[in-house]
Design a protein around this motif. Structure first.
Motif, short mmCIF file in Angstrom:
data_model
loop_
_atom_site.label_atom_id
_atom_site.label_comp_id
_atom_site.label_asym_id
_atom_site.label_seq_id
_atom_site.Cartn_x
_atom_site.Cartn_y
_atom_site.Cartn_z
N LEU A 15 17.46 -26.97 45.95
CA LEU A 15 16.40 -25.92 45.34
C LEU A 15 15.70 -26.79 44.64
O LEU A 15 15.89 -27.71 43.85
CB LEU A 15 17.19 -25.08 44.49
N TRP A 16 14.17 -26.22 45.06
CA TRP A 16 13.10 -27.02 44.41
C TRP A 16 12.58 -26.10 43.38
O TRP A 16 12.56 -24.99 43.68
CB TRP A 16 12.09 -27.30 45.38
N ALA A 17 11.95 -26.51 42.18
CA ALA A 17 11.17 -25.89 41.02
C ALA A 17 9.95 -25.19 41.53
O ALA A 17 8.99 -26.07 41.73
CB ALA A 17 11.22 -26.45 40.02
N GLN A 18 9.82 -23.94 42.38
CA GLN A 18 8.73 -23.59 42.78
C GLN A 18 8.17 -22.32 41.87
O GLN A 18 8.94 -21.67 41.28
CB GLN A 18 8.75 -22.91 44.14
N LYS A 19 6.92 -22.24 41.76
CA LYS A 19 6.14 -21.09 40.97
C LYS A 19 6.02 -19.87 41.96
O LYS A 19 5.55 -19.90 42.99
CB LYS A 19 4.75 -21.54 40.37
N LEU A 20 6.72 -18.66 41.50
CA LEU A 20 6.63 -17.46 42.25
C LEU A 20 5.72 -16.69 41.75
O LEU A 20 5.53 -16.40 40.53
CB LEU A 20 7.92 -16.67 42.00
N ILE A 21 4.66 -16.24 42.69
CA ILE A 21 3.52 -15.26 42.30
C ILE A 21 3.49 -13.95 42.73
O ILE A 21 3.85 -14.01 43.91
CB ILE A 21 2.16 -16.13 42.74
N ASN A 22 3.28 -13.09 42.12
CA ASN A 22 3.27 -11.80 42.62
C ASN A 22 2.22 -11.01 42.01
O ASN A 22 1.49 -11.36 41.34
CB ASN A 22 4.65 -10.99 42.13
N CYS A 23 1.92 -9.88 42.63
CA CYS A 23 0.77 -8.96 42.56
C CYS A 23 1.24 -7.60 42.91
O CYS A 23 1.76 -7.29 43.82
CB CYS A 23 -0.52 -9.27 43.58
N PRO A 24 0.66 -6.55 42.19
CA PRO A 24 1.15 -5.06 42.36
C PRO A 24 0.85 -4.73 43.82
O PRO A 24 -0.38 -5.25 44.40
CB PRO A 24 0.20 -4.25 41.20
N TYR A 25 1.48 -3.88 44.23
CA TYR A 25 1.22 -3.32 45.77
C TYR A 25 -0.40 -2.95 46.07
O TYR A 25 -1.05 -1.94 45.07
CB TYR A 25 2.25 -2.15 46.00
N LYS A 26 -0.84 -3.34 47.10
CA LYS A 26 -2.28 -3.02 47.49
C LYS A 26 -3.36 -3.51 46.21
O LYS A 26 -4.55 -2.90 46.51
CB LYS A 26 -2.65 -1.53 47.77
N ASN A 27 -2.93 -4.37 45.53
CA ASN A 27 -3.97 -4.84 44.54
C ASN A 27 -4.68 -6.39 44.78
O ASN A 27 -4.10 -6.81 46.01
CB ASN A 27 -3.20 -5.11 43.12
N VAL A 28 -5.64 -6.87 44.45
CA VAL A 28 -6.18 -7.70 44.44
C VAL A 28 -5.83 -8.76 43.17
O VAL A 28 -6.35 -8.33 42.10
CB VAL A 28 -7.52 -8.06 44.96
N CYS A 29 -5.14 -9.89 43.37
CA CYS A 29 -5.00 -10.63 42.01
C CYS A 29 -5.68 -11.98 42.06
O CYS A 29 -5.60 -12.51 42.83
CB CYS A 29 -3.50 -10.97 41.86
#
Length: 430
Positions: A15-29
Motif C-alpha cells: 500500500l502506498w501513501a496516496q492523497k485522496l481528493i474528493n469534490c461534491p457531486y456535480k461540483n467543480v473543485c
C-alpha cells in the motif's frame, strides 16, 4: 557502485501513501498539489469516463494517453508521479455525458519547493504584488501543520504551502491555473515549513496503525543513486522514521547518524547518493511505536574490485569457491541477463553483471556483504564480476523515443588533472 537488494518481510500486501481528493457531486473543485506525489481523484460512479484539458490549452480529450494514469474501481482516477505539465481540468462524466464531478488541479513543481525551518529563524516568502496581465497579489496558502514525526522525544512536523494568486476583487486561485501560461519568477513556487515538536504517544492510534511492506525499489541507473520508499510516508503525511544497521552492527537513526551521503527527502523517502560498500546493511522504516513498516537489505558491492573478463579473449569468470567457515558455505556469482549490444549494424559489445553471493546447504543464497559483513575483506573471491562479449545486431527502425537532455555538472580531480564527463544514458547497468 553495484547494488544487490534484498527485501525484509515480504509477507503483507503493498500500500502506498496516496492523497485522496474528493469534490461534491456535480461540483467543480480547485486544488493545488505538489508534483511527484501520487493522488487519487474520486468520481464514485460506475462506468464513468474521464476527460482532461491542459491549463495551456482549451482542448478537452478522453483521458487514455497518459502512461501514469489509471482508472480504479468506481471510476476513481489514480495519478502516479504527476508532473507540472499535467496541470489542468479533470472531468468525470457518466454514461449520458453528464458531469459527475470536475477538478481543476495545479500540480506545482516540487523541484521549486522553498524550504524553511521555523526554529532556525528562517521565514517563509512574503506576499508580492505582480503584474500578470493585471495587478495581483501572489501569496502562499498554507495547509494545517501535520503530525509530529515521532512521539515522547524531540521530532519535527511540517506544513505545505501552495502558490496562489489573488485578484483585486478578492478572488484567489492556484498560480498556474490562474496564469494559463508558463511564467518564471522566484516568487512563483510552493513552500515547505518545518518546526521542532515533542508530543506524547497516542497509544490507541499506535496500536491500530496498519503496517504494510513496500516490495519494490527504484535505482537511478544513470548515476547509481538509490531511492528507498516508505509506504506510510509522503509529502502530505509523515508517520515514520528511518534506521540503518551497518556492517559494524551498530544501529543508527538516519536523521542523527551523520552519514554524509544519506538524506531523508521531503516525501519521507531515503536518498543514498553515490553509495559505497560502507553503506551495505539493513535500512528500516519504522512507525512511531517502533514497529517495522518495511526493510531493505542492500549489499553495495565494491566496483573497484570488479573482475572483468571477455569471452572473445577466452577469459573465464570466477569459479565457485568454498569459504571453509564451518557451515559448508559456497561463494558464487549470480549473473544478470545480457544487456543490449552497444552498436547496431556494426560490430559491438554487450555485457552482463554478476553479483557475489554466499549459499549454505539447504538455505537461500545471500549477497556476500550481507552474509560476511566486515569479514568479506578476508576472502579474495568475494567480489562482483562483469563479462563482455562481441555482438552484432540489426538496427531497430521503429523509433524508441529516447529523449536527450543536457547533463550540467562535472567533476575535476585536481590531483591528477583528470576530467570526468558523464553521459546520462550510460552506466554500468546499461
Amino acid at each position: 557502485m553495484l547494488a544487490t537488494l534484498w527485501l525484509a518481510s515480504l509477507s503483507l500486501p503493498m500500500l502506498w501513501a496516496q492523497k485522496l481528493i474528493n469534490c461534491p457531486y456535480k461540483n467543480v473543485c480547485h486544488y493545488a498539489l505538489l508534483s511527484g506525489n501520487d493522488v487519487i481523484l474520486q468520481c464514485n460512479h460506475p462506468k464513468a469516463l474521464w476527460y482532461f484539458s491542459s491549463s495551456m490549452e482549451d482542448k478537452l480529450s478522453l483521458l487514455n494517453s497518459m502512461s501514469n494514469v489509471k482508472i480504479l474501481p468506481r471510476s476513481n482516477l489514480q495519478l502516479t508521479n504527476p508532473q507540472p505539465s499535467q496541470t489542468g481540468l479533470y472531468r468525470c462524466l457518466d454514461d449520458h455525458k453528464t458531469r459527475v464531478v470536475e477538478y481543476e488541479i495545479d500540480f506545482q513543481d516540487i523541484a521549486l519547493l522553498h524550504v524553511t525551518h521555523k526554529d532556525l529563524g528562517q521565514t517563509p516568502m512574503g506576499n508580492e504584488t505582480m503584474d500578470l496581465g493585471g495587478e495581483v497579489v501572489v501569496f502562499t496558502r498554507w495547509d494545517p501543520w501535520q503530525d509530529c514525526n515521532r512521539c515522547e522525544k524531540p521530532g519535527e512536523r511540517k506544513r505545505l504551502g501552495y502558490c496562489y494568486v489573488e485578484e483585486q476583487l478578492g478572488k484567489s486561485m492556484p498560480c498556474w491555473l490562474y496564469m494559463r501560461e508558463k511564467v518564471t519568477h522566484k516568487r512563483l513556487r510552493p513552500e515547505l515549513q518545518l518546526q521542532a515538536c515533542q508530543v506524547p504517544c497516542d497509544t490507541i492510534t499506535e496500536t491500530n496503525q496498519p503496517y504494510f511492506v513496500f516490495d519494490t525499489h527504484q535505482l537511478d541507473k544513470t548515476n547509481d543513486h538509490v531511492w528507498l520508499s516508505c509506504p506510510l510516508a509522503s509529502i502530505y503525511s509523515y508517520k515514520a522514521d528511518w534506521f540503518f544497521l551497518g556492517m559494524d552492527m551498530e544501529e543508527k537513526h538516519i536523521v542523527f547518524s551523520g552519514i554524509p551521503n544519506i538524506k531523508e527527502n521531503p516525501e519521507g523517502g531515503l536518498f543514498i547518493q553515490n553509495p559505497s560498500f560502507f553503506n551495505t546493511g539493513l535500512y528500516q522504516c519504522r512507525g512511531w511505536n517502533g514497529t517495522q513498516v518495511t526493510g531493505y537489505k542492500i549489499d553495495f558491492q565494491d566496483a573497484s574490485k570488479l573482475h572483468i573478463t571477455h569471452t572473445g579473449l577466452n577469459q573465464k569468470p570466477l569459479k565457485n569457491e568454498t569459504l571453509n567457515m564451518g557451515h559448508g558455505e559456497i561463494v558464487f556469482t549470480k549473473w544478470e541477463p545480457w544487456q543490449k549490444c552497444s552498436n547496431c549494424e556494426t560490430l559491438g559489445e554487450r555485457k552482463r553483471l554478476g553479483f557475489c553471493y554466499v549459499k549454505e546447504p539447504l538455505e537461500e543464497p545471500i549477497p556476500c556483504g550481507l552474509y560476511l559483513g566486515e569479514e568479506e575483506e578476508l576472502f579474495p573471491r568475494v567480489r562482483p564480476e562483469m563479462q563482455v562479449e562481441a555482438c552484432y545486431e540489426l538496427c531497430q527502425r521503429n523509433g524508441i523515443g529516447v529523449d536527450f537532455v543536457i547533463f550540467d555538472s562535472f567533476r575535476i580531480q585536481e590531483q591528477t588533472e583528470y576530467a570526468w564527463l558523464t553521459c546520462p544514458l550510460a552506466s554500468i547497468y546499461r
